[in-house]
Every structure is written in C-alpha cells, then in structure tokens.
Write a protein that holds these residues in place. Structure first.
Motif, PDB file in Angstrom:
ATOM      1  N   ARG A 122      31.459  29.230  -0.049  1.00 59.10           N
ATOM      2  CA  ARG A 122      30.940  30.604  -0.052  1.00 59.10           C
ATOM      3  C   ARG A 122      29.705  30.669  -0.934  1.00 59.10           C
ATOM      4  N   LEU A 123      28.703  31.333  -0.418  1.00 56.34           N
ATOM      5  CA  LEU A 123      27.506  31.605  -1.206  1.00 56.34           C
ATOM      6  C   LEU A 123      27.431  33.111  -1.372  1.00 56.34           C
ATOM      7  N   GLU A 124      27.547  33.562  -2.599  1.00 52.46           N
ATOM      8  CA  GLU A 124      27.611  34.984  -2.898  1.00 52.46           C
ATOM      9  C   GLU A 124      26.306  35.468  -3.513  1.00 52.46           C
ATOM     10  N   ARG A 125      25.595  36.318  -2.764  1.00 50.10           N
ATOM     11  CA  ARG A 125      24.340  36.949  -3.197  1.00 50.10           C
ATOM     12  C   ARG A 125      23.325  35.951  -3.741  1.00 50.10           C
ATOM     13  N   GLU A 126      23.359  34.739  -3.223  1.00 47.93           N
ATOM     14  CA  GLU A 126      22.457  33.683  -3.697  1.00 47.93           C
ATOM     15  C   GLU A 126      22.526  33.520  -5.211  1.00 47.93           C
TER      16      GLU A 126
END
Length: 149
Positions: free
Chosen positions: A71-75
């Motif tokens: 998961r990539l969260e808000r960069e």
C-alpha cells in the motif's frame, strides 16, 4: 498519483514463492516510481524475502498460502504486509539458536528502523497474522544536491 494505491498477490507456501514475492513487489514499486537501484528498493526486497521465508518455513505446512499486500498512502508511507493463516506470531529466538537461524526478524527490524519506519503484527479474522512494515516513501522526493562549490 492517487492518494492511495494497493496491490497484492497470494502465493503457495513453497520456497519458490519467496523469489516470486520479491519480484512482484519490485515490479509494483517500480510502477509506482521507485527506481530499482534505490537503497530503499533493496531494503524492501530483502524485507519481503525474509517475511515470505518466515511465512513458508515457520507455518509448518499449516498455511497453504501467504499473501503480500503493498500500500502506498498519500505518497507518504509505503506499507508492506505478509499474511499467513498460522496462529503463531514471530518471536525473537535466543542468541544460541540465532547462530544458524532466527535472524530474519532481526534483519527486518533493523532495516525498517534504519529507513525510519516501524514494524507491527496484527491478527487476521481466520486466526492467522499479518506482519507489517511501514516506511517513509521517498520515491517522489527531489534528489539532494551538494551545497557550496
């Protein structure tokens, strides 16, 4: 890029799946902009290898598959988790045992801390667990340039 991106793969609990998990994560991270040669890319591949190896070796055949979630969260944060259905959570082994094995979680903890991240374990609905690492996402950060001449 979207605020939140996810990818996952479920693989058989087989030693050959460790390399497949590592390749899958490298491809996903490359697609999200993390260069293959970046130090953090090497660390993430090693962490995934260790987590996948644990899911294969330490479930004693009681988890027929394991899942890798990315998961990539808000960069801002990269989260990688490996889930298996075995109820036993990772443990640190005594130093004497660590001579031949048991260093996987030590390596994972060290690499995660070195990158400014954190490690956690959470239970699953089926009685298993997910071992998560969360690392600051640096792929979009501008490269540092030397100051002065």
């Amino acid at each position: 890029m979207a605020d939140h991106q996810e990818a996952s793969v479920t693989l058989p609990s087989d030693p050959a799946s460790v390399a497949a998990a590592r390749r899958y994560v490298a491809e996903v991270l490359g697609g999200w902009g993390l260069p293959d040669g970046a130090d953090i890319a090497d660390s993430v591949r090693l962490i995934v290898s260790e987590l996948a190896t644990n899911a294969v070796q330490h479930t004693f055949g009681q988890s027929p598959t394991f899942t890798v979630d990315i998961r990539l969260e808000r960069e801002e944060w990269l989260r990688v988790g490996v889930t298996d259905s075995h109820p036993r959570w990772p443990k640190r082994l005594p130093a004497a045992v660590q001579q031949d094995n048991g260093r996987g979680m030590v390596i994972i903890r060290w690499l995660t801390a070195e990158a400014g991240g954190r490690l956690s374990v959470s239970p699953t609905e089926d009685g298993g667990k997910t071992v998560w690492i969360a690392l600051p996402w640096t792929a979009g950060a501008p490269a540092r340039t030397p100051t002065g001449c």
